[in-house]
Design an enzyme around this catalytic site. Structure first.
Site, mmCIF file in Angstrom:
data_model
loop_
_atom_site.group_PDB
_atom_site.id
_atom_site.type_symbol
_atom_site.label_atom_id
_atom_site.label_comp_id
_atom_site.label_asym_id
_atom_site.label_seq_id
_atom_site.Cartn_x
_atom_site.Cartn_y
_atom_site.Cartn_z
ATOM 1 C CG ASP A 35 -2.131 0.865 1.074
ATOM 2 O OD1 ASP A 35 -3.254 0.329 1.190
ATOM 3 O OD2 ASP A 35 -1.988 2.084 0.810
ATOM 4 C CG ASN A 104 -2.421 6.992 -9.600
ATOM 5 O OD1 ASN A 104 -1.245 7.037 -9.965
ATOM 6 N ND2 ASN A 104 -2.947 7.863 -8.760
ATOM 7 C CB SER A 129 -17.164 -0.055 -10.110
ATOM 8 O OG SER A 129 -18.230 0.820 -9.875
ATOM 9 C CE1 TYR A 154 -12.850 4.200 -9.201
ATOM 10 C CE2 TYR A 154 -15.162 4.366 -9.844
ATOM 11 C CZ TYR A 154 -14.166 3.749 -9.130
ATOM 12 O OH TYR A 154 -14.473 2.652 -8.360
ATOM 13 C CE LYS A 158 -12.016 0.518 -10.174
ATOM 14 N NZ LYS A 158 -10.893 -0.208 -9.554
ATOM 15 C CG ASN A 183 -23.322 2.276 -3.842
ATOM 16 O OD1 ASN A 183 -23.530 1.776 -4.938
ATOM 17 N ND2 ASN A 183 -23.249 3.584 -3.665
ATOM 18 C CG ASN A 203 -18.350 7.434 -1.283
ATOM 19 O OD1 ASN A 203 -17.136 7.333 -1.123
ATOM 20 N ND2 ASN A 203 -18.897 7.339 -2.479
ATOM 21 C CG LEU A 204 -25.784 8.384 1.746
ATOM 22 C CD1 LEU A 204 -26.247 9.842 1.744
ATOM 23 C CD2 LEU A 204 -26.883 7.469 1.191
ATOM 24 N NE ARG A 235 -25.924 5.376 -6.763
ATOM 25 C CZ ARG A 235 -26.758 6.125 -7.489
ATOM 26 N NH1 ARG A 235 -28.005 5.743 -7.685
ATOM 27 N NH2 ARG A 235 -26.346 7.267 -8.003
ATOM 28 N NE ARG A 299 -22.590 12.528 -6.256
ATOM 29 C CZ ARG A 299 -22.137 11.668 -5.352
ATOM 30 N NH1 ARG A 299 -21.386 12.085 -4.334
ATOM 31 N NH2 ARG A 299 -22.440 10.390 -5.427
HETATM 32 N N1 UFG Z 1 -25.500 11.284 -1.818
HETATM 33 C C1 UFG Z 1 -26.130 12.362 -1.228
HETATM 34 N N2 UFG Z 1 -25.379 13.192 -0.425
HETATM 35 C C2 UFG Z 1 -24.062 12.986 -0.185
HETATM 36 C C3 UFG Z 1 -23.429 11.858 -0.791
HETATM 37 C C4 UFG Z 1 -24.176 11.042 -1.602
HETATM 38 O O1 UFG Z 1 -27.320 12.596 -1.430
HETATM 39 O O2 UFG Z 1 -23.447 13.763 0.532
HETATM 40 C C5 UFG Z 1 -26.295 10.367 -2.661
HETATM 41 C C6 UFG Z 1 -25.770 10.304 -4.084
HETATM 42 O O3 UFG Z 1 -26.311 11.327 -4.872
HETATM 43 C C7 UFG Z 1 -26.221 8.907 -4.503
HETATM 44 C C8 UFG Z 1 -26.179 8.115 -3.196
HETATM 45 O O4 UFG Z 1 -26.192 9.080 -2.153
HETATM 46 O O5 UFG Z 1 -27.554 8.949 -4.945
HETATM 47 C C9 UFG Z 1 -24.919 7.266 -3.063
HETATM 48 O O6 UFG Z 1 -23.793 8.101 -3.301
HETATM 49 P P1 UFG Z 1 -22.304 7.600 -3.026
HETATM 50 O O7 UFG Z 1 -21.381 8.720 -3.408
HETATM 51 O O8 UFG Z 1 -22.197 7.037 -1.660
HETATM 52 O O9 UFG Z 1 -22.160 6.379 -4.021
HETATM 53 P P2 UFG Z 1 -22.204 6.370 -5.602
HETATM 54 O O10 UFG Z 1 -23.267 5.380 -5.953
HETATM 55 O O11 UFG Z 1 -22.297 7.683 -6.219
HETATM 56 O O12 UFG Z 1 -20.705 5.915 -5.876
HETATM 57 C C10 UFG Z 1 -20.312 4.604 -5.737
HETATM 58 C C11 UFG Z 1 -18.802 4.517 -5.486
HETATM 59 C C12 UFG Z 1 -18.038 5.008 -6.672
HETATM 60 C C13 UFG Z 1 -18.541 4.347 -7.922
HETATM 61 C C14 UFG Z 1 -20.012 4.564 -8.042
HETATM 62 C C15 UFG Z 1 -20.611 3.937 -9.234
HETATM 63 O O13 UFG Z 1 -18.439 5.293 -4.364
HETATM 64 O O14 UFG Z 1 -16.691 4.661 -6.489
HETATM 65 O O15 UFG Z 1 -20.648 4.000 -6.915
HETATM 66 O O16 UFG Z 1 -20.288 2.600 -9.234
HETATM 67 F F1 UFG Z 1 -17.966 4.865 -9.035
#
Ligand code: UFG
Length: 343
Positions: A35, A104, A129, A154, A158, A183, A203-204, A235, A299
């Site tokens: 790592d 990377n 992913s 990103y 993948k 997720n 992330n959420l 999700r 977003r």
């Molecule tokens: N969300 C919010 N507020 C936040 C963060 C997220 O409302 O502060 C919402 C997002 O809009 C989404 C959901 O919560 O609808 C999940 O968001 P995440 O960012 O947790 O997860 P994503 O599905 O966007 O992303 C994940 C991985 C990424 C990957 C992506 C698609 O974190 O690495 O899935 O596979 F690219």
């Protein structure tokens, strides 16, 4: 017990990597961790040791260093497999810095594969992913769904990573399983390891736990005008320990020669979709804490809804998510409280 089989774990101190190190140790393997500590700390090793009683060997270096990559194979001639987690993972950052992401996420993959071939390491697990599906036409999405044009560099790394691997299995003596994660959330139930987001969480769930602990004023919910029952995006959230277990199962499939093709892909999710609003409610119920939130605009790049068809993973791998979203939120919260106390 016989000698533990050594498995190279790149990115093995990261969020999913560290949980997989624990599962490997608990299943009789010996992870060899590399790592570069770009998005984690060496303390994670202590967490792994506290849970398992074993401190695995750890090499701090960047896999773009070809010489070091070669060295690791010559130092560990008994490696039986590779689980390749090391990658940059921020969707937004990848749009700003595409070359960083292509370099990377793809150069180390190529260096690792070349060394694996020359040292005869024939088993490789790749972190893919659900982002490869974009917004699927049919839900739940299964592995035969078309790979759509990536929304971000990103996501593209993948897709390209899977192509590199599939082409390599066609030409060379190596077999690969690509796991398409949905997720991952939560933390180890011991609260000894978990997610360590860098800066403001993207992330959420880390955003929710940091809000609940008072580090953030409120959660911003990105959009409530999606065509879903409550208007927020959907999700498939799975517990990181279930995801870690999927890697051990996939590795065993390759080691036991149970794979049907040299390149296989599996969805790793729960098969259940949950909306952002449902996540907020579930967190409140599990922790008894009220979560302040505000609805803001969508977003960019977010899809409306995605959840996994998990039948292939169940049938072929014999793997199924066992933990619930409630378990994951409870563990994420326990971890958040633990890390804030220790800082
Ligand atoms: N969300 C919010 N507020 C936040 C963060 C997220 O409302 O502060 C919402 C997002 O809009 C989404 C959901 O919560 O609808 C999940 O968001 P995440 O960012 O947790 O997860 P994503 O599905 O966007 O992303 C994940 C991985 C990424 C990957 C992506 C698609 O974190 O690495 O899935 O596979 F690219």
């Amino acid at each position: 017990m016989g000698k533990r089989k050594e498995i190279l774990l790149t990115g093995g101190l990261g969020y999913i990597g560290s949980h997989t190190a624990v599962e490997l140790l608990e299943n009789g393997f010996m992870p060899v961790i590399v790592d570069d500590l770009s998005n984690t700390t060496e303390n994670v090793l202590d967490g792994i040791e506290k849970i398992t009683g074993i401190k695995p060997v750890f090499y701090p270096f960047d896999l773009k260093n070809k010489k070091k990559v070669k060295e690791i194979f010559s130092k560990h001639p008994q490696l039986k497999g590779i689980i390749h987690f090391a990658a940059s993972k921020y969707v937004g950052e990848s749009v700003e810095k595409p070359l960083l992401y292509y370099e990377n996420n793809l150069c180390p993959l190529i260096y690792l594969l070349k060394q694996a071939l020359s040292y005869g390491v024939k088993n490789f697990i790749f972190s893919s992913s659900c982002t490869v599906y974009g917004q699927p036409d049919k839900l739940p999405v299964d592995e035969s769904a078309p790979v759509k044009k990536a929304e971000s560099p990103y996501g593209n790394t993948k897709q390209i990573g899977e192509e590199i691997l599939e082409d390599t299995t066609r030409a060379e003596d190596i077999q690969v399983i690509s796991l398409r994660y949905f997720n991952p959330i939560g933390a180890h139930p011991s609260a000894e390891i978990g997610e360590l987001p860098r800066g403001v969480p993207q992330n959420l769930v880390p955003f929710i736990t940091q809000t609940a602990i008072g580090l953030r004023e409120k959660l911003y919910i990105f959009g409530d005008d999606y065509p879903t029952p409550d208007g927020t995006a959907i999700r498939d959230y799975l517990h990181v320990v279930d995801l870690a277990r999927a890697h051990v199962t996939a590795l065993q499939r390759l080691l036991n020669k149970q794979n049907k093709k040299k390149f296989e892909v599996f969805n790793i999710g729960t098969g259940k979709g949950t909306s952002v609003m449902e996540m907020v409610k579930a967190f409140e119920e599990v922790t008894g804490k009220k979560l302040p939130y505000e609805i803001v605009g969508r977003r960019p790049g977010d899809v409306t809804a995605v959840w996994a068809d998990t039948r292939l993973a169940e049938k072929e791998l014999g793997w199924k998510a066992e933990k619930t979203i409630q378990d994951a939120l409870r563990d994420a919260w326990r971890w958040e409280k633990k890390i804030r106390k220790s800082r």
